[in-house]
Design an enzyme around this catalytic site. Structure first.
Site, PDB file in Angstrom:
ATOM      1  CB  THR A 181      -5.601  -3.068  -3.870  1.00  0.00           C
ATOM      2  OG1 THR A 181      -4.671  -2.756  -4.893  1.00  0.00           O
ATOM      3  CG2 THR A 181      -5.646  -4.572  -3.666  1.00  0.00           C
TER       4      THR A 181
ATOM      5  CE1 TYR B  86      -1.884 -14.025 -16.750  1.00  0.00           C
ATOM      6  CE2 TYR B  86      -2.212 -12.774 -18.765  1.00  0.00           C
ATOM      7  CZ  TYR B  86      -2.082 -13.982 -18.117  1.00  0.00           C
ATOM      8  OH  TYR B  86      -2.144 -15.150 -18.833  1.00  0.00           O
TER       9      TYR B  86
ATOM     10  CE1 TYR C 118       0.390  -0.440  -3.972  1.00  0.00           C
ATOM     11  CE2 TYR C 118      -1.741  -0.477  -5.067  1.00  0.00           C
ATOM     12  CZ  TYR C 118      -0.900  -0.911  -4.060  1.00  0.00           C
ATOM     13  OH  TYR C 118      -1.364  -1.815  -3.141  1.00  0.00           O
TER      14      TYR C 118
ATOM     15  NE  ARG D  81      -3.395  -7.331  -4.248  1.00  0.00           N
ATOM     16  CZ  ARG D  81      -4.352  -7.656  -3.355  1.00  0.00           C
ATOM     17  NH1 ARG D  81      -4.148  -7.481  -2.062  1.00  0.00           N
ATOM     18  NH2 ARG D  81      -5.493  -8.150  -3.763  1.00  0.00           N
TER      19      ARG D  81
ATOM     20  CE  LYS E 118      -0.635   1.434  -1.164  1.00  0.00           C
ATOM     21  NZ  LYS E 118      -2.038   1.012  -1.360  1.00  0.00           N
TER      22      LYS E 118
ATOM     23  CB  ILE F  67      -1.596   4.804   0.512  1.00  0.00           C
ATOM     24  CG1 ILE F  67      -1.212   6.196  -0.027  1.00  0.00           C
ATOM     25  CG2 ILE F  67      -2.941   4.368  -0.065  1.00  0.00           C
ATOM     26  CD1 ILE F  67      -1.056   6.273  -1.533  1.00  0.00           C
TER      27      ILE F  67
END
Length: 295
Positions: free
Chosen positions: A47, A110, A136, A141, A164, A206
């Site tokens: 990201t 999405y 992740y 997000r 993560k 991370i």
């Protein structure tokens, strides 16, 4: 637990751009400076690297460049996640073919798939490669969160070895650790929660912070591993204003501006990301000055 991919602080490295593409010379300089300052692993095209704005050609080239530049000095973890499973498989296979040590796979964004969809998505990718996978989870997000029963199911796959976790919920981390034990290594995905997650059995972070303060971020983890939890916590607290500055707008806007202030040719942000407002620029600069990173 099998040996984790890394212990300590991995940098979610920015991607320096020119107006025409990736600035590989500057990416190489950043990677060298990270390794020289004790970063424990390099995460490329995550990201923070603005991977969602990169072309497929740029994405692949950045992964290969990072692998070649690092040359096995530390692990290289390639961000190859996508909301299209077929594309994530192809990109993951490519990363493996050029020598990436592991993959970082964000939840599909999405689409907002079900938990059964997450199992199918990640299993399909894991079946297609032979290197370790870091899941992740960043629902703020992506709009898609991994639930604990799903983690347990995915942990059965030999290639899925870590997560993560960036949902911000420490109670969830405790329950996750209780459920998975040593089946999954847990890495903090939030720089303001490194020590709390280490205290719950985490293996490191991370990190966005590592871009501007690699040695200090490494030291937070190393102090904790050395049995100096109090000192690790004190360093975490000392850096909290810098962490806040790096998240005063959506990541990676502030960190890219901070890297410019540090003298790196980080280049432009790619739309739809835009430059921060003047108040936030001042906040970033003040934090860097406070910690002696710029004069």
């Amino acid at each position: 637990m099998n040996n984790p991919i890394f212990r300590g602080a991995a940098v979610a490295v920015i991607t320096p751009f020119t107006e025409d593409g990736v600035n590989f010379d500057e990416l190489g300089r950043i990677i060298e400076d990270q390794i020289a300052n004790s970063t424990d692993a390099i995460v490329i095209t995550g990201t923070t690297g603005e991977s969602s704005t990169m072309t497929d050609e740029e994405h692949r080239a950045a992964i290969k460049y990072a692998v070649d530049k690092v040359a096995k000095r530390v692990p290289v973890i390639a961000g190859t996640g996508s909301n299209e499973t077929a594309y994530a498989i192809e990109l993951s296979k490519y990363a493996e073919s050029v020598g990436a040590d592991a993959l970082l796979l964000v939840t599909p964004y999405y689409n907002k798939c079900t938990q059964a969809g997450l199992v199918a998505h990640y299993t399909a990718i894991a079946d297609a490669v032979n290197i370790p996978i870091v899941l992740y989870d960043v629902p703020s997000r992506t709009g898609c969160a991994i639930q604990i029963p799903t983690y347990l199911k995915l942990a059965e796959h030999k290639n899925i070895v870590a997560v993560k976790e960036a949902n911000g919920d420490l109670s969830f981390i405790a329950r996750l650790k209780k459920a998975v034990g040593d089946k999954l290594a847990i890495y903090s995905g939030n720089d303001d929660q490194i020590v709390p997650i280490l205290s719950l059995g985490g293996q490191g972070v991370i990190s966005v912070l590592s871009n501007v303060a690699p040695k200090q971020t490494h030291d937070i983890c190393q102090l904790f591993f050395d049995g100096k939890a109090k000192e690790a916590g004190e360093l975490q607290v000392e850096l909290i204003d810098l962490v806040d500055a790096l998240f005063c707008e959506v990541n990676p806007i502030p960190v890219k501006v901070a890297m410019r202030m540090l003298g790196y040719n980080a280049g432009p942000l790619r739309l739809p990301l835009t430059e921060p407002d003047e108040a936030h620029k001042a906040q970033i600069e003040k934090a860097l000055r406070t910690h002696g990173l710029i004069k």
